[in-house]
Write a protein that holds these residues in place. Structure first.
Motif, short mmCIF file in Angstrom:
data_model
loop_
_atom_site.label_atom_id
_atom_site.label_comp_id
_atom_site.label_asym_id
_atom_site.label_seq_id
_atom_site.Cartn_x
_atom_site.Cartn_y
_atom_site.Cartn_z
N THR A 126 0.83 -1.20 0.00
CA THR A 126 0.00 0.00 0.00
C THR A 126 0.87 1.25 0.00
O THR A 126 1.84 1.35 0.76
CB THR A 126 -0.91 0.02 1.24
N PHE A 127 0.50 2.19 -0.88
CA PHE A 127 1.20 3.47 -0.98
C PHE A 127 0.16 4.57 -0.84
O PHE A 127 -0.86 4.55 -1.53
CB PHE A 127 1.94 3.58 -2.32
N LYS A 128 0.43 5.52 0.05
CA LYS A 128 -0.53 6.59 0.32
C LYS A 128 0.01 7.91 -0.19
O LYS A 128 1.15 8.28 0.09
CB LYS A 128 -0.82 6.67 1.81
N GLY A 129 -0.83 8.60 -0.96
CA GLY A 129 -0.52 9.95 -1.42
C GLY A 129 -1.36 10.95 -0.66
O GLY A 129 -2.00 10.61 0.33
N LYS A 130 -1.37 12.17 -1.14
CA LYS A 130 -2.14 13.22 -0.47
C LYS A 130 -3.64 12.97 -0.56
O LYS A 130 -4.38 13.19 0.39
CB LYS A 130 -1.82 14.58 -1.07
N THR A 131 -4.10 12.50 -1.73
CA THR A 131 -5.55 12.34 -1.92
C THR A 131 -5.97 10.92 -2.26
O THR A 131 -7.16 10.65 -2.37
CB THR A 131 -6.03 13.27 -3.05
N ILE A 132 -5.02 10.02 -2.46
CA ILE A 132 -5.38 8.68 -2.89
C ILE A 132 -4.43 7.67 -2.26
O ILE A 132 -3.29 7.97 -1.93
CB ILE A 132 -5.35 8.57 -4.43
N SER A 133 -4.92 6.47 -2.10
CA SER A 133 -4.13 5.36 -1.60
C SER A 133 -4.25 4.24 -2.63
O SER A 133 -5.35 3.96 -3.12
CB SER A 133 -4.68 4.91 -0.25
N VAL A 151 -2.98 0.12 -3.84
CA VAL A 151 -2.37 -1.15 -3.48
C VAL A 151 -1.87 -1.79 -4.77
O VAL A 151 -2.63 -1.94 -5.73
CB VAL A 151 -3.38 -2.09 -2.78
N THR A 177 -7.21 1.12 -6.43
CA THR A 177 -7.40 2.40 -5.74
C THR A 177 -8.51 2.34 -4.69
O THR A 177 -8.76 3.33 -4.02
CB THR A 177 -7.75 3.52 -6.74
#
Length: 144
Positions: A101-108, A110, A130
């Motif tokens: 899992t990678f998390k950005g500012k507005t979206i995560s 897998v 997403t």
């Protein structure tokens, strides 16, 4: 269409699970792992095609041995979207990308997948999920 996508995703995940289970039967002694990792380490040109899309994108990736574990590799520039490496497990001439899992500012997102390699290249499939959309990619990569 959503129903087909849901069932197709399930079938793909079951296929990956089956591959992982079968690959666990292969000898994965430390000396075998080192030889297989040396075989896959390098730079590649990738042709990446999304399922149900006729156009493919082309980019480069590099693969290095991970310092995090004996049978691990890191894929850099994965999908031409990742700024951090993706980790994969090597078993014989196959590699497996466990869900990460990678998390950005507005979206995560897998990312998961599996593939095989030879002296000349890679063949792999990966999924980007997403939470709302699931994109499946099939890739062929040749060694630079």
């Amino acid at each position: 269409m959503k129903k087909f996508s849901f069932y197709f995703t399930r079938v793909m995940l079951l296929a990956v699970l089956a591959l992982i289970t079968l690959s666990a039967r292969e000898d994965n002694l430390p000396e075998d792992v080192a030889a297989h990792i040396e075989k896959i380490v390098g730079a590649y040109r990738v042709a990446d095609q999304k399922l149900n899309n006729t156009q493919d994108s082309r980019y480069s990736i590099s693969i290095s041995k991970s310092t995090a574990g004996t049978a691990l590799i890191e894929l850099h520039n994965f999908g031409n979207i990742m700024y951090v490496p993706i980790t994969a497990i090597v078993r014989g001439d196959h590699f497996y990308i466990q869900p990460q899992t990678f998390k950005g500012k507005t979206i995560s997102i897998v990312i998961s997948g599996a593939g095989s390699f030879s002296d000349t290249g890679l063949h792999f499939t990966y999924t980007v999920n997403t939470g709302h959309t699931q994109l499946i990619h099939q890739c062929e990569a040749t060694r630079k």
